[in-house]
Design a protein around this motif. Structure first.
Motif, PDB file in Angstrom:
ATOM      1  N   GLY A  41      -8.868  10.957  -0.330  1.00  0.00           N
ATOM      2  CA  GLY A  41      -8.095  10.615  -1.521  1.00  0.00           C
ATOM      3  C   GLY A  41      -8.402  11.607  -2.628  1.00  0.00           C
ATOM      4  N   TYR A  42      -7.420  11.854  -3.482  1.00  0.00           N
ATOM      5  CA  TYR A  42      -7.542  12.889  -4.504  1.00  0.00           C
ATOM      6  C   TYR A  42      -7.392  12.302  -5.897  1.00  0.00           C
ATOM      7  CZ  TYR A  42      -6.605  15.565  -0.304  1.00  0.00           C
ATOM      8  OH  TYR A  42      -6.649  16.063   0.974  1.00  0.00           O
ATOM      9  N   THR A 159       1.229   3.848  -3.317  1.00  0.00           N
ATOM     10  CA  THR A 159       1.967   2.973  -4.241  1.00  0.00           C
ATOM     11  C   THR A 159       3.045   2.172  -3.523  1.00  0.00           C
ATOM     12  OG1 THR A 159       3.546   4.701  -4.895  1.00  0.00           O
ATOM     13  CG2 THR A 159       1.509   4.499  -6.198  1.00  0.00           C
ATOM     14  N   LYS A 160       3.500   2.646  -2.358  1.00  0.00           N
ATOM     15  CA  LYS A 160       4.489   1.900  -1.569  1.00  0.00           C
ATOM     16  C   LYS A 160       3.892   0.640  -0.952  1.00  0.00           C
ATOM     17  CE  LYS A 160       7.453   5.786  -0.324  1.00  0.00           C
ATOM     18  NZ  LYS A 160       8.024   6.550   0.791  1.00  0.00           N
ATOM     19  N   TYR A 161       2.549   0.546  -1.000  1.00  0.00           N
ATOM     20  CA  TYR A 161       1.841  -0.584  -0.401  1.00  0.00           C
ATOM     21  C   TYR A 161       1.110  -1.401  -1.466  1.00  0.00           C
ATOM     22  CZ  TYR A 161       3.002   2.299   3.531  1.00  0.00           C
ATOM     23  OH  TYR A 161       3.708   3.052   4.439  1.00  0.00           O
ATOM     24  N   ASP A 162       1.595  -1.284  -2.696  1.00  0.00           N
ATOM     25  CA  ASP A 162       1.044  -2.043  -3.821  1.00  0.00           C
ATOM     26  C   ASP A 162      -0.414  -1.678  -4.111  1.00  0.00           C
ATOM     27  OD1 ASP A 162       1.471  -3.797  -5.937  1.00  0.00           O
ATOM     28  OD2 ASP A 162       0.715  -5.522  -4.830  1.00  0.00           O
ATOM     29  N   LYS A 164      -1.899   0.435  -6.619  1.00  0.00           N
ATOM     30  CA  LYS A 164      -1.477   1.133  -7.839  1.00  0.00           C
ATOM     31  C   LYS A 164      -2.616   1.559  -8.756  1.00  0.00           C
ATOM     32  CE  LYS A 164       2.787  -1.531  -7.789  1.00  0.00           C
ATOM     33  NZ  LYS A 164       3.552  -2.585  -8.448  1.00  0.00           N
ATOM     34  N   TYR A 165      -3.832   1.153  -8.480  1.00  0.00           N
ATOM     35  CA  TYR A 165      -4.961   1.438  -9.376  1.00  0.00           C
ATOM     36  C   TYR A 165      -5.055   2.940  -9.688  1.00  0.00           C
ATOM     37  CZ  TYR A 165      -9.613   1.552 -11.376  1.00  0.00           C
ATOM     38  OH  TYR A 165     -10.682   1.742 -12.219  1.00  0.00           O
ATOM     39  N   GLY A 166      -5.106   3.282 -10.959  1.00  0.00           N
ATOM     40  CA  GLY A 166      -5.269   4.664 -11.393  1.00  0.00           C
ATOM     41  C   GLY A 166      -4.086   5.568 -11.150  1.00  0.00           C
ATOM     42  N   SER A 167      -2.918   5.007 -10.853  1.00  0.00           N
ATOM     43  CA  SER A 167      -1.725   5.797 -10.559  1.00  0.00           C
ATOM     44  C   SER A 167      -0.964   6.124 -11.831  1.00  0.00           C
ATOM     45  CB  SER A 167      -0.802   5.038  -9.601  1.00  0.00           C
ATOM     46  OG  SER A 167       0.444   5.692  -9.496  1.00  0.00           O
ATOM     47  N   TYR A 180      -4.362  10.451  -7.587  1.00  0.00           N
ATOM     48  CA  TYR A 180      -3.060  10.809  -7.037  1.00  0.00           C
ATOM     49  C   TYR A 180      -2.556   9.728  -6.077  1.00  0.00           C
ATOM     50  CZ  TYR A 180      -4.073  15.304  -9.148  1.00  0.00           C
ATOM     51  OH  TYR A 180      -4.378  16.292 -10.043  1.00  0.00           O
ATOM     52  N   ASP A 181      -1.238   9.609  -6.008  1.00  0.00           N
ATOM     53  CA  ASP A 181      -0.619   8.552  -5.207  1.00  0.00           C
ATOM     54  C   ASP A 181      -0.804   8.753  -3.706  1.00  0.00           C
ATOM     55  OD1 ASP A 181       0.168   7.350  -7.555  1.00  0.00           O
ATOM     56  OD2 ASP A 181       2.262   8.010  -7.416  1.00  0.00           O
TER      57      ASP A 181
END
Length: 191
Positions: A41-42, A159-162, A164-167, A180-181
């Motif tokens: 993850g980035y 984000t497509k899977y809910d 969303k933290y830090g997006s 990053y998403d």
């Protein structure tokens, strides 16, 4: 004459049966203990990476050509490999929390191939349904198969899977706290 007609009729029936017989699908189970899935993850200030374990998986073949696959991922095993001590524990706990993957409520994720298209001798383009946190979306990726091993990598828009933290797609003013998403999954599979 009757015997000739009977022989001819049986011959035609035999040819028709053979013509309409479907190819036999061979399902090969993934060897969980010798397979590995790595995530990365980035964020604005760097990245984190780790592993996650498959609970089960299989690839389907017809005459040694890949035709399908399905996997169950044990989300409770998500682990960080780039941190140690207190920070490793904090990151793993946060990833398992409702901010990210909510593993208490959603302990597994699934990936089910919906379309397999040969791209070359050992390479395929896959379309699959990925389910995380009870939400299913299509993903596309390449997979290579050599002997009893398969390798693949795919990008997932969390984000497509809910998740969303830090997006920055959902929150303003995050600056260097932004995550990053998309994250990467890289799998080395043995079957």
């Amino acid at each position: 004459m009757k015997n000739t007609l009977k022989t001819l009729a049986f011959g035609v029936i035999g040819i028709l049966v053979l013509s309409f017989t479907t190819m036999k699908t061979e399902k090969k189970n993934i060897k969980i203990e010798s397979s590995k899935v790595v995530w990365k993850g980035y964020k604005v200030t760097g990245s984190h990476e780790g592993t996650i374990t498959l609970k089960s998986g299989s690839l389907s073949f017809e005459k040694e050509k890949l035709t399908g696959g399905e996997f169950v991922i044990d989300m409770t095993t998500i682990a960080s490999t780039d941190l140690s001590g207190e920070y490793k524990g904090k990151l793993e706990g946060h990833l398992k929390s409702d901010d990210f993957f909510g593993v208490e409520k959603f302990p597994t994720a699934t990936l089910i191939f919906t379309n397999v298209k040969a791209k070359g001798k050992n390479s395929y383009t896959i379309t699959a349904d990925l389910t995380i946190k009870g939400k299913t979306n299509p993903v596309s990726f390449e997979i290579s198969i050599y002997g009893n091993k398969a390798t693949t990598s795919l990008k997932v828009d969390r984000t497509k899977y809910d998740v969303k933290y830090g997006s920055t797609s959902f929150f303003d003013g995050l600056k260097d706290k932004a995550i990053y998403d998309e994250f990467d999954l890289v799998a080395d599979l043995e079957f």
